[in-house]
Design a protein around this motif. Structure first.
Motif, PDB file in Angstrom:
ATOM      1  N   GLN A 103       0.842  -1.199   0.000  1.00  0.00           N
ATOM      2  CA  GLN A 103       0.000   0.000   0.000  1.00  0.00           C
ATOM      3  C   GLN A 103       0.875   1.246   0.000  1.00  0.00           C
ATOM      4  N   ASP A 104       1.912   1.256   0.816  1.00  0.00           N
ATOM      5  CA  ASP A 104       2.915   2.313   0.790  1.00  0.00           C
ATOM      6  C   ASP A 104       4.038   1.834  -0.121  1.00  0.00           C
ATOM      7  N   HIS A 105       4.328   2.591  -1.138  1.00  0.00           N
ATOM      8  CA  HIS A 105       5.189   2.143  -2.233  1.00  0.00           C
ATOM      9  C   HIS A 105       6.614   1.817  -1.813  1.00  0.00           C
ATOM     10  N   HIS A 106       7.107   2.425  -0.722  1.00  0.00           N
ATOM     11  CA  HIS A 106       8.460   2.170  -0.209  1.00  0.00           C
ATOM     12  C   HIS A 106       9.547   2.471  -1.250  1.00  0.00           C
ATOM     13  N   LEU A 107       9.358   3.525  -2.029  1.00  0.00           N
ATOM     14  CA  LEU A 107      10.416   3.947  -2.938  1.00  0.00           C
ATOM     15  C   LEU A 107      11.503   4.675  -2.146  1.00  0.00           C
ATOM     16  N   LEU A 108      12.742   4.604  -2.641  1.00  0.00           N
ATOM     17  CA  LEU A 108      13.852   5.289  -1.987  1.00  0.00           C
ATOM     18  C   LEU A 108      13.893   6.728  -2.499  1.00  0.00           C
ATOM     19  N   PRO A 109      13.723   7.718  -1.607  1.00  0.00           N
ATOM     20  CA  PRO A 109      13.543   9.104  -2.053  1.00  0.00           C
ATOM     21  C   PRO A 109      14.750   9.702  -2.748  1.00  0.00           C
ATOM     22  N   GLN A 110      15.947   9.192  -2.461  1.00  0.00           N
ATOM     23  CA  GLN A 110      17.157   9.770  -3.044  1.00  0.00           C
ATOM     24  C   GLN A 110      17.454   9.230  -4.442  1.00  0.00           C
ATOM     25  N   LEU A 111      16.699   8.211  -4.876  1.00  0.00           N
ATOM     26  CA  LEU A 111      16.938   7.591  -6.175  1.00  0.00           C
ATOM     27  C   LEU A 111      15.922   8.066  -7.202  1.00  0.00           C
ATOM     28  N   SER A 112      16.323   8.006  -8.470  1.00  0.00           N
ATOM     29  CA  SER A 112      15.404   8.336  -9.546  1.00  0.00           C
ATOM     30  C   SER A 112      14.399   7.200  -9.743  1.00  0.00           C
ATOM     31  N   VAL A 113      13.400   7.464 -10.573  1.00  0.00           N
ATOM     32  CA  VAL A 113      12.411   6.438 -10.899  1.00  0.00           C
ATOM     33  C   VAL A 113      13.095   5.192 -11.459  1.00  0.00           C
ATOM     34  N   LEU A 114      13.972   5.367 -12.439  1.00  0.00           N
ATOM     35  CA  LEU A 114      14.665   4.219 -13.040  1.00  0.00           C
ATOM     36  C   LEU A 114      15.512   3.490 -12.008  1.00  0.00           C
ATOM     37  N   GLU A 115      16.230   4.225 -11.181  1.00  0.00           N
ATOM     38  CA  GLU A 115      17.072   3.588 -10.166  1.00  0.00           C
ATOM     39  C   GLU A 115      16.240   2.805  -9.166  1.00  0.00           C
ATOM     40  N   ASN A 116      15.058   3.324  -8.805  1.00  0.00           N
ATOM     41  CA  ASN A 116      14.188   2.590  -7.885  1.00  0.00           C
ATOM     42  C   ASN A 116      13.737   1.258  -8.490  1.00  0.00           C
ATOM     43  N   VAL A 117      13.432   1.257  -9.778  1.00  0.00           N
ATOM     44  CA  VAL A 117      13.016   0.014 -10.430  1.00  0.00           C
ATOM     45  C   VAL A 117      14.166  -0.993 -10.451  1.00  0.00           C
ATOM     46  N   LEU A 118      15.386  -0.497 -10.554  1.00  0.00           N
ATOM     47  CA  LEU A 118      16.559  -1.373 -10.648  1.00  0.00           C
ATOM     48  C   LEU A 118      17.036  -1.909  -9.300  1.00  0.00           C
ATOM     49  N   VAL A 119      16.498  -1.399  -8.196  1.00  0.00           N
ATOM     50  CA  VAL A 119      16.976  -1.790  -6.866  1.00  0.00           C
ATOM     51  C   VAL A 119      17.035  -3.309  -6.667  1.00  0.00           C
ATOM     52  N   PRO A 120      16.004  -4.086  -7.059  1.00  0.00           N
ATOM     53  CA  PRO A 120      16.083  -5.539  -6.834  1.00  0.00           C
ATOM     54  C   PRO A 120      17.227  -6.234  -7.580  1.00  0.00           C
ATOM     55  N   LEU A 121      17.812  -5.559  -8.561  1.00  0.00           N
ATOM     56  CA  LEU A 121      18.890  -6.164  -9.347  1.00  0.00           C
ATOM     57  C   LEU A 121      20.273  -5.845  -8.793  1.00  0.00           C
ATOM     58  N   LEU A 122      20.363  -4.908  -7.852  1.00  0.00           N
ATOM     59  CA  LEU A 122      21.665  -4.400  -7.438  1.00  0.00           C
ATOM     60  C   LEU A 122      22.464  -5.408  -6.615  1.00  0.00           C
ATOM     61  N   ALA A 123      21.787  -6.400  -6.014  1.00  0.00           N
ATOM     62  CA  ALA A 123      22.515  -7.411  -5.244  1.00  0.00           C
ATOM     63  C   ALA A 123      23.450  -8.217  -6.139  1.00  0.00           C
ATOM     64  N   ASP A 124      23.157  -8.250  -7.439  1.00  0.00           N
ATOM     65  CA  ASP A 124      23.995  -8.989  -8.383  1.00  0.00           C
ATOM     66  C   ASP A 124      25.087  -8.123  -8.994  1.00  0.00           C
ATOM     67  N   GLY A 125      25.198  -6.878  -8.550  1.00  0.00           N
ATOM     68  CA  GLY A 125      26.167  -5.963  -9.131  1.00  0.00           C
ATOM     69  C   GLY A 125      25.495  -4.997 -10.080  1.00  0.00           C
ATOM     70  N   LYS A 126      26.266  -4.422 -10.965  1.00  0.00           N
ATOM     71  CA  LYS A 126      25.738  -3.442 -11.912  1.00  0.00           C
ATOM     72  C   LYS A 126      24.767  -4.115 -12.874  1.00  0.00           C
ATOM     73  N   PRO A 127      23.572  -3.537 -13.056  1.00  0.00           N
ATOM     74  CA  PRO A 127      22.606  -4.147 -13.982  1.00  0.00           C
ATOM     75  C   PRO A 127      23.165  -4.229 -15.405  1.00  0.00           C
ATOM     76  N   SER A 128      22.817  -5.301 -16.089  1.00  0.00           N
ATOM     77  CA  SER A 128      23.255  -5.482 -17.466  1.00  0.00           C
ATOM     78  C   SER A 128      22.434  -4.592 -18.397  1.00  0.00           C
ATOM     79  N   SER A 129      22.870  -4.507 -19.644  1.00  0.00           N
ATOM     80  CA  SER A 129      22.122  -3.708 -20.613  1.00  0.00           C
ATOM     81  C   SER A 129      20.736  -4.295 -20.843  1.00  0.00           C
TER      82      SER A 129
END
Length: 221
Positions: free
Chosen positions: A90-116
Motif C-alpha cells: 500500500q505504501d510504495h516504499h520507494l527510496l527518495p534519493q533515487l530516480s524512478v529508473l534507479e528505484n526500479v533497478l533496486v532488486p537487481l543491485l545485489a547482483d552488481g551493476k545491472p546489465s544492458s
C-alpha cells in the motif's frame, strides 16, 4: 505452480495461542490471479507474508514450483524472496534519493551493476506503466498513483514467478485505483506470473480471475 496446503499460523500469548490462520489451502498456476478479501484482522496480510516467505507458518506447507522456501537456509531464503517473489505494498516504499529508473533497478543491485538487458527491461516496464518520460524524476516529484506504478515496475523487474500485492490501491482515488488495478492484472499475466492481491476494494477484487475470502482465519471460496 503455487501450492498451499493446510497452513496454520499461531502466535503465543500468556493465556492461550492466538490462532490467525486455520488450515488454509489454495493452488494457482502461472498467469492466474487471486484476490483475497475479508475484514481487518482476519489474517489476510499474515497469509500474504507467508506466501512471500516473510513469515513462517506454524504448520502446513507452501511450495512455489518445486521449492519449499521454508526448507532453505537463511541465504537461500533471501535469494528466493529476491529472485522469485515481487512485492507491491500500500505504501510504495520507494527510496527518495533515487530516480524512478534507479528505484526500479533496486532488486537487481545485489547482483552488481545491472546489465544492458536488465536496463532495457526496466525501461520497458516503465513505458508499460506510462512513465517513460519520468525516469529521471525523484519520488517526491510524482503523484501517488505514479509512485505506485513505479512500485509495480520494480516488483516485476526480475520476472518473478509470484507477485504479491497488499492493499495496492488503498491510498489512491477511485480513478487512479482503477488504472493501477488494470496494470496490476495485465502485467503479471503477460509474463505468466502468479498474482495474489489482498484488498478491501471490491472493484479491485472483481478484476481478478478468482476471489476468495478469509473469515476467522479460514479461506473460503
Amino acid at each position: 505452480m503455487l501450492t498451499v496446503e493446510n497452513v496454520t499460523k499461531e502466535y503465543p500469548t500468556p493465556a492461550e495461542p492466538l490462532v490467525v490462520l486455520r488450515g488454509v489451502s489454495l493452488a494457482l498456476s502461472p498467469g492466474e490471479s487471486l484476490a483475497i478479501v475479508g475484514p481487518s484482522g482476519s489474517g489476510k496480510s499474515t497469509l500474504l507474508a507467508i506466501l512471500g516467505a516473510l513469515d513462517r507458518p506454524t504448520s502446513g506447507s507452501v511450495r512455489l514450483g518445486n521449492t519449499d522456501p521454508f526448507a532453505l537456509d537463511d541465504r537461500g531464503l533471501a535469494e528466493f524472496r529476491r529472485d522469485r517473489v515481487g512485492f507491491v505494498f500500500q505504501d510504495h516504499h520507494l527510496l527518495p534519493q533515487l530516480s524512478v529508473l534507479e528505484n526500479v533497478l533496486v532488486p537487481l543491485l545485489a547482483d552488481g551493476k545491472p546489465s544492458s538487458d536488465e536496463l532495457d527491461r526496466a525501461r520497458m516496464l516503465l513505458d508499460r506503466v506510462g512513465l517513460a518520460e519520468r525516469t529521471t524524476h525523484r519520488p517526491a516529484e510524482l503523484s501517488g498513483g505514479e509512485r505506485q506504478r513505479v512500485a509495480i515496475a520494480r516488483a516485476l523487474v526480475r520476472s518473478p514467478a509470484l507477485v504479491l500485492a497488499d492493499e495496492p490501491t488503498g491510498n489512491l482515488d477511485s480513478t487512479t485505483a482503477d488504472a493501477i488495478g488494470k496494470l496490476l492484472v495485465e502485467l503479471p499475466q503477460e509474463h505468466q506470473s502468479i498474482l495474489v492481491v489482498v484488498t478491501h476494494s471490491q472493484s479491485l477484487a472483481a478484476t481478478m480471475q478468482q476471489q476468495m475470502r478469509i473469515d476467522d482465519g479460514k479461506l473460503l471460496s
